[in-house]
Design a protein around this motif. Structure first.
Motif, PDB file in Angstrom:
ATOM      1  N   PHE A  30     -48.390 -12.744  18.758  1.00 45.03           N
ATOM      2  CA  PHE A  30     -49.491 -12.470  17.833  1.00 45.03           C
ATOM      3  C   PHE A  30     -50.448 -13.653  17.764  1.00 45.03           C
ATOM      4  O   PHE A  30     -51.643 -13.494  17.605  1.00 45.03           O
ATOM      5  CB  PHE A  30     -48.941 -12.155  16.434  1.00 45.03           C
ATOM      6  N   ARG A  31     -49.908 -14.852  17.865  1.00 42.06           N
ATOM      7  CA  ARG A  31     -50.755 -16.033  17.830  1.00 42.06           C
ATOM      8  C   ARG A  31     -51.649 -16.059  19.048  1.00 42.06           C
ATOM      9  O   ARG A  31     -52.833 -16.385  18.958  1.00 42.06           O
ATOM     10  CB  ARG A  31     -49.890 -17.288  17.784  1.00 42.06           C
ATOM     11  N   LEU A  57     -53.548 -11.957  16.234  1.00 43.41           N
ATOM     12  CA  LEU A  57     -53.179 -10.895  15.290  1.00 43.41           C
ATOM     13  C   LEU A  57     -52.549 -11.430  14.008  1.00 43.41           C
ATOM     14  O   LEU A  57     -52.209 -10.667  13.106  1.00 43.41           O
ATOM     15  CB  LEU A  57     -52.206  -9.917  15.953  1.00 43.41           C
ATOM     16  N   ILE A  58     -52.384 -12.760  13.944  1.00 44.42           N
ATOM     17  CA  ILE A  58     -51.840 -13.341  12.716  1.00 44.42           C
ATOM     18  C   ILE A  58     -52.855 -13.122  11.595  1.00 44.42           C
ATOM     19  O   ILE A  58     -54.058 -13.187  11.827  1.00 44.42           O
ATOM     20  CB  ILE A  58     -51.594 -14.851  12.910  1.00 44.42           C
ATOM     21  N   SER A  80     -53.698 -10.358   9.945  1.00 48.75           N
ATOM     22  CA  SER A  80     -54.564  -9.187  10.036  1.00 48.75           C
ATOM     23  C   SER A  80     -53.724  -7.959   9.741  1.00 48.75           C
ATOM     24  O   SER A  80     -52.512  -7.968   9.970  1.00 48.75           O
ATOM     25  CB  SER A  80     -55.178  -9.073  11.431  1.00 48.75           C
ATOM     26  N   GLY A 104     -52.008  -6.498  12.785  1.00 50.07           N
ATOM     27  CA  GLY A 104     -50.815  -7.273  13.125  1.00 50.07           C
ATOM     28  C   GLY A 104     -49.614  -6.819  12.317  1.00 50.07           C
ATOM     29  O   GLY A 104     -48.521  -6.611  12.850  1.00 50.07           O
ATOM     30  N   PHE A 149     -46.431 -13.375   9.073  1.00 47.70           N
ATOM     31  CA  PHE A 149     -47.642 -12.867   9.715  1.00 47.70           C
ATOM     32  C   PHE A 149     -48.836 -12.734   8.796  1.00 47.70           C
ATOM     33  O   PHE A 149     -49.950 -12.602   9.264  1.00 47.70           O
ATOM     34  CB  PHE A 149     -47.367 -11.496  10.354  1.00 47.70           C
TER      35      PHE A 149
END
Lengths: 316, 311
Positions: A169-170, A174-175, A177, A180, A256
């Motif tokens: 995700f990083r 997508l962190i 959000s 995510g 997240f």
């Protein structure tokens, strides 16, 4: 539950009493109906008392924390941290009001929770219904392995999933959000929905589709117009359980989510600060988080056993 | 391929006659139905799984873009020689056995009681099920409120019984408290599943036992328990899988303390990954946990395959 003459009305309680009657040397019919002194009556009454007391204890143990949370959410600052528990107090809505005013407004967090949990549950049910139907009806080789792979992704420890997802995700940005979070929740909701829907579809006799096919439907039409309506309760149950799992999540969200995607459980845990905890607000948040899921869960109670055992046991 | 249609829950439908299947490409209608879900699931499970393996052999650098620096088996050597880690596994096993054991015992007990209630069973069951739907993090925070040494309701009750210690402040009582919070939340699940199993025992079987004059405990031991053994096993496995999944309660109550007393493996993993940002080592721990849960999943599926269960 009257006498030994009507065993059908009191089946679960018959075992012990009958033994007592036999010990009397008279046999079942000899037990005088309606006589309170008969060993049968006495023994069954005693066991009824024991059951009643045990259940009362279980109810207390279960409900006191919940009721206490509800009560405390209506207490003012002094009552909520009073050294002797306050049962009678002047109720106030201040805690709830404070949650929705001021700098730390809860509104956006509720919205994030609704979005993340709702979208992931909806996606899981849609994709799960399609894939679950395929899985229930397919006769391909390696089906067992496929089924096992699906269930094992559901059972993977969250901690083991979070670490690589964090990295991915990083990389993908997508962190912090909502998409995510939706993806993170799908890691457990999607396999759950596929497996559970397949169990619900397996209950529907294949002959129904066959007749639909004979009547001229395509496979898709047969699925859409014949099979899907028959599994409505399955779809609803799957959706509700997915919603509950995602809504209640803390382990994913704590890693997240950020200011733009913070969910309710995170907001609750962030009321715990170095300087102290506002327990009034915390119990109010707790109530807001817990009550909707309880109502949703009880709404599908009939299918809960099937749902929570992933279709291995059917209830009622 | 008829041999594939045996007793697994997803396989249990009646075999569809070959003749009715329209001519279709190799993948077939079922395959096309499965495709979108399975592709997404593969992306969400296989990719992270491979990443997890890669990470466990690397040092993970986060600053200035994510990079993996291969360092061989260093993380694994550390994993197997870390004394604190072994203590965490031991604690995890104790926690696991205590929570799941208590939940099974109490859940079966409650189900047996509920089964004897004829009127109002539904409303009772609904009330008893409520904790199951509560977010574990709220359960933890609520537990913290109830056990606070100055104003907690349960602390007050214990105080009037003569116990004055800080419940979450000393190792043994803190461990007991987090176990009990988990028991509070998940016992209802066992009760629910067991009750479903009990309801499926044919009434005639119980009646026969009653007419033969079997005492209650014997009926329980020789009639009821064998009849619901499979259901109990399912309950045990379902609960076991989730018992190692969730750690939220400990995370918000004691956070592994006091003096590491409640630091079970997932807590240590989170600490390693997101407090010390040693993601490589965390990946090794994660893989070990994964192996454990796959073992349980395997047992679950095999059980469904070999025994008919209730459906």
């Amino acid at each position: 539950m009257s006498t030994s003459m009507t065993p059908r009305s009191s089946v679960p309680r018959q075992a012990g009493p009958d033994q007592a009657v036999r010990g009397n040397g008279h046999g079942i019919l000899a037990a005088p109906p309606g006589m309170p002194q008969s060993p049968l009556e006495e023994s069954s009454r005693r066991s009824r008392w024991v059951v009643g007391i045990l259940l009362a204890v279980a109810l207390l143990w279960t409900l006191v924390p919940l009721l206490w949370m509800l009560l405390s959410s209506f207490k003012n600052r002094t009552d909520v941290t009073s050294a002797t528990p306050q049962v009678l107090f002047a109720p106030t809505l201040d805690n709830y009001r404070n949650l929705f005013t001021g700098s730390n407004n809860l509104g956006p967090y509720i919205w994030h929770s609704v979005l993340a949990a709702g979208i992931s549950a909806l996606l899981a049910v849609c994709l799960g219904a399609l894939a679950g139907y395929g899985l229930a009806r397919t006769q391909m080789r390696g089906k067992k392995h496929l089924a096992f792979w699906i269930i094992s992704t559901r059972m993977a420890p969250i901690a083991a999933v979070v670490v690589p997802l964090f990295l991915i995700f990083r990389g993908l940005g997508l962190i912090d959000s909502i998409p995510g979070l939706v993806l993170a929740y799908l890691t457990f909701n999607l396999p759950f929905a596929i497996w559970l829907m397949s169990a619900f579809f397996a209950e529907v006799p294949a002959s129904l589709e066959e007749s639909a096919l004979v009547a001229g439907c395509t496979r898709w039409q047969a699925f859409r117009t014949v099979i899907l309506p028959l599994t409505k309760s399955g779809l609803v149950t799957t959706f509700v359980l997915c919603l509950v799992f995602a809504w209640n999540d803390y382990a994913f969200a704590v890693v997240f989510s950020g200011p733009n995607s913070q969910t309710l459980p995170i907001a609750a845990s962030q009321l715990v600060t170095q300087t102290g905890i506002d327990w009034g607000q915390l119990t109010a948040i707790g109530t807001i988080v817990v009550v909707p899921m309880m109502l949703a869960g009880l709404a599908v109670r009939r299918w809960l056993v099937t749902g929570l055992t992933l279709g291995a046991v059917t209830g009622e | 391929m008829a041999h594939a249609a045996d007793s697994s829950p997803v396989l249990r439908q009646a075999a569809r006659p070959q003749s009715s299947a329209p001519k279709e490409p190799r993948v077939g209608f079922e395959g096309r139905m499965m495709t979108p879900g399975l592709i997404l699931l593969a992306a969400l499970s296989i990719v992270p799984f491979l990443a997890l393996i890669a990470m466990s052999f690397s040092r993970v650098l986060l600053l200035g873009g994510v990079r993996l620096e291969v360092i061989g088996i260093t993380n694994w050597v550390r994993f197997f020689t870390d004394a604190d880690m072994w203590m965490s596994w031991l604690r995890t096993i104790i926690y696991f056995v205590l929570t799941v054991g208590l939940e099974m015992a109490l859940g079966v007990g409650i189900a047996l009681c509920l089964y004897r209630v004829l009127r109002g069973r539904n409303i009772l069951l609904s009330l008893l099920l409520l904790p199951m739907f509560a977010a574990p993090v709220i359960v933890g925070l609520l537990g913290r409120y109830l056990t606070d040494s100055t104003f907690g309701l349960y602390a007050w009750v214990l105080r009037s019984l003569g116990y004055t210690g800080d419940i979450l402040g000393s190792p043994v009582s803190a461990f007991a408290a987090v176990v009990l919070m988990d028991v509070w939340e998940w016992t209802p699940l066992i009760a629910l599943i067991t009750l479903a199993g009990l309801s499926s025992v044919p009434q005639s079987v119980r009646e026969a036992a009653a007419v033969d004059g079997a005492p209650a405990w014997m009926t329980l031991r020789y009639i009821i328990f064998p009849a619901i053994a499979n259901v109990l096993l399912v309950a045990l496995l379902i609960r076991s899988m989730d018992a190692i999944r969730y750690f939220d309660i400990i995370w918000v109550t004691t956070n592994g303390g006091p003096a590491d007393a409640t630091k079970i493996v997932p807590i240590r993993l989170y600490e390693t990954a997101f407090r010390f940002f040693d993601l490589g080592y965390a990946a090794a721990i994660g893989l070990a946990m994964l192996a454990f849960s796959i073992f349980i999943a395997r047992t679950f599926v095999r059980l469904l395959d070999t025994r008919g269960l209730t459906r």
